[in-house]
Design a protein around this motif. Structure first.
Motif, PDB file in Angstrom:
ATOM      1  N   GLU A  77       0.851  -1.189   0.000  1.00 21.61           N
ATOM      2  CA  GLU A  77       0.000   0.000   0.000  1.00 21.61           C
ATOM      3  C   GLU A  77       0.882   1.234   0.000  1.00 21.61           C
ATOM      4  OE1 GLU A  77      -3.497   2.195   2.666  1.00 21.61           O
ATOM      5  OE2 GLU A  77      -2.670   0.258   3.294  1.00 21.61           O
ATOM      6  N   ASP A  78       0.717   2.078  -1.018  1.00 21.41           N
ATOM      7  CA  ASP A  78       1.501   3.313  -1.130  1.00 21.41           C
ATOM      8  C   ASP A  78       3.000   3.045  -1.013  1.00 21.41           C
ATOM      9  OD1 ASP A  78      -0.828   4.819  -1.400  1.00 21.41           O
ATOM     10  OD2 ASP A  78      -1.028   5.066   0.765  1.00 21.41           O
ATOM     11  N   ARG A 105      11.540   1.685  -5.173  1.00 26.08           N
ATOM     12  CA  ARG A 105      10.081   1.676  -5.299  1.00 26.08           C
ATOM     13  C   ARG A 105       9.599   0.238  -5.199  1.00 26.08           C
ATOM     14  NH1 ARG A 105       5.658   4.648  -4.211  1.00 26.08           N
ATOM     15  NH2 ARG A 105       3.872   3.825  -5.381  1.00 26.08           N
ATOM     16  N   GLU A 107       6.328  -2.470  -5.163  1.00 23.41           N
ATOM     17  CA  GLU A 107       4.952  -2.639  -5.611  1.00 23.41           C
ATOM     18  C   GLU A 107       4.582  -4.113  -5.524  1.00 23.41           C
ATOM     19  OE1 GLU A 107       1.909  -2.056  -5.783  1.00 23.41           O
ATOM     20  OE2 GLU A 107       2.062  -0.280  -7.079  1.00 23.41           O
ATOM     21  N   GLU A 150      -5.403  -0.267  -7.604  1.00 24.25           N
ATOM     22  CA  GLU A 150      -4.917  -0.777  -6.324  1.00 24.25           C
ATOM     23  C   GLU A 150      -6.033  -1.045  -5.325  1.00 24.25           C
ATOM     24  OE1 GLU A 150      -1.921   1.691  -4.655  1.00 24.25           O
ATOM     25  OE2 GLU A 150      -0.803   1.894  -6.525  1.00 24.25           O
ATOM     26  N   GLY A 154      -4.713  -1.119  -1.348  1.00 24.80           N
ATOM     27  CA  GLY A 154      -3.732  -1.919  -2.078  1.00 24.80           C
ATOM     28  C   GLY A 154      -4.056  -3.395  -2.132  1.00 24.80           C
ATOM     29  N   SER A 298       8.174   6.237 -10.886  1.00 22.95           N
ATOM     30  CA  SER A 298       8.238   6.926  -9.595  1.00 22.95           C
ATOM     31  C   SER A 298       9.234   8.079  -9.579  1.00 22.95           C
ATOM     32  CB  SER A 298       8.621   5.932  -8.494  1.00 22.95           C
ATOM     33  OG  SER A 298       9.992   5.540  -8.604  1.00 22.95           O
TER      34      SER A 298
END
Length: 300
Positions: A77-78, A105, A107, A150, A154, A298
């Motif tokens: 999440e984020d 980053r 994900e 998401e 997420g 990002s």
């Protein structure tokens, strides 16, 4: 210099960890893989080591690493890891292991792979797409106008691990389970072991099903039936124009066609039965390509 800029891309899975250098166009070089190992410190160490070996090759080739993109088989999440069910990495551990290569980053791996298909594959021309991953785990990602959805926290990816129950009218009891427990790569291997007493990989179960039939064919046929029904449920609920199937098991010959056949029999709407079910274009590289792309996305 832009042509020499790359992301250090790490695709973390339940079975193996892949690392590579990925450029802005999604081209992959210097791919290396290692077994994931035990959750926690061991798997994190292996991930850091394979990433380090790939980073060393970038230096030898005169490439500039702009940072690290990591696809995780966990809830994210984020950019923060919010579960520990597969590899049990933490944000702090990831930062310590990979900060030497610049910004990081993180994900969810399913969203990274879906992004790769959105940019480079069959999802590029369709506004609403569902990407389904069949591998060590099972999950999905909804793509809207090429962007992975998401959800609020997420977690819009859990089709494989969502508990489903129905009423057995004859016995008046609720029965059910989740697809991932029995039809993921791990689930297929475990079910075949219960039937045969032999420990083999899911890929080997598929090979035995084709060559010998028997218990292996039963396990494979049941798995395909479950996958097809899961795809049908996603089509009924999300109404995509296309379903793309990827992951480590998706390359089995004829598998996508059989899943599509089951899905078409199971979808409720006549029109929705025409929703194409196709294989991903990026194949087994989708995760690592997507990990690189999320890093580039990002950056300022």
């Amino acid at each position: 210099m832009a042509g020499r800029e790359v992301a250090l891309a790490v695709d973390v899975g339940g079975t193996k960890i892949a690392a590579a250098l990925v450029d802005r166009r999604g081209r992959v070089r210097s791919l290396r893989t290692v077994p994931t190992g035990a959750p926690g410190a061991e798997s994190l160490r292996r991930g850091a080591e394979v990433a380090g070996s790939v980073a060393a090759m970038a230096e030898q080739e005169g490439l500039k690493i702009l940072g690290t993109g990591i696809g995780m088989p966990e809830l994210v999440e984020d950019g923060g890891i919010t579960s520990d069910s597969v590899v049990a990495w933490t944000d702090a551990g990831v930062a310590e292991a990979f900060s030497a290569y610049g910004p990081i980053r993180v994900e969810a791996d399913i969203r990274a792979a879906a992004l790769a298909e959105a940019r480079l594959g069959g999802a590029a021309d369709e506004p609403v797409v569902v990407y389904v991953n069949l591998g060590t785990g099972i999950s999905h990602c909804l793509l809207i106008e090429g962007r992975p959805f998401e959800g609020r926290h997420g977690r819009a990816l859990m089709s494989g691990s969502t508990l489903m129950k129905v009423l057995d009218v004859e016995r008046n009891v609720l029965v059910g389970g989740c697809v991932e427990d029995v039809a993921s790569g791990r689930g297929i291997s475990e079910r075949y072991e219960r039937f045969s007493g032999q420990v083999v990989s899911a890929e080997q179960v598929f090979e035995r099903a084709a060559e010998r039939g028997g218990a292996a064919r039963l396990v494979v046929d049941q798995s395909i039936e479950l996958w097809g029904h899961m795809v049908a449920n996603l089509v009924d609920i999300l109404d995509p124009g296309l379903v793309i199937v990827g992951g480590g098991l998706a390359g089995v010959t004829g598998l996508i066609e059989r899943i599509g056949d089951v899905a078409r029999r199971s979808v409720w709407s006549d029109r929705a039965r025409e929703t194409p079910v196709t294989a991903g274009v990026c194949g087994p590289l989708a995760g690592v390509i997507g990990a690189g792309l999320i890093l580039f996305d990002s950056l300022p």
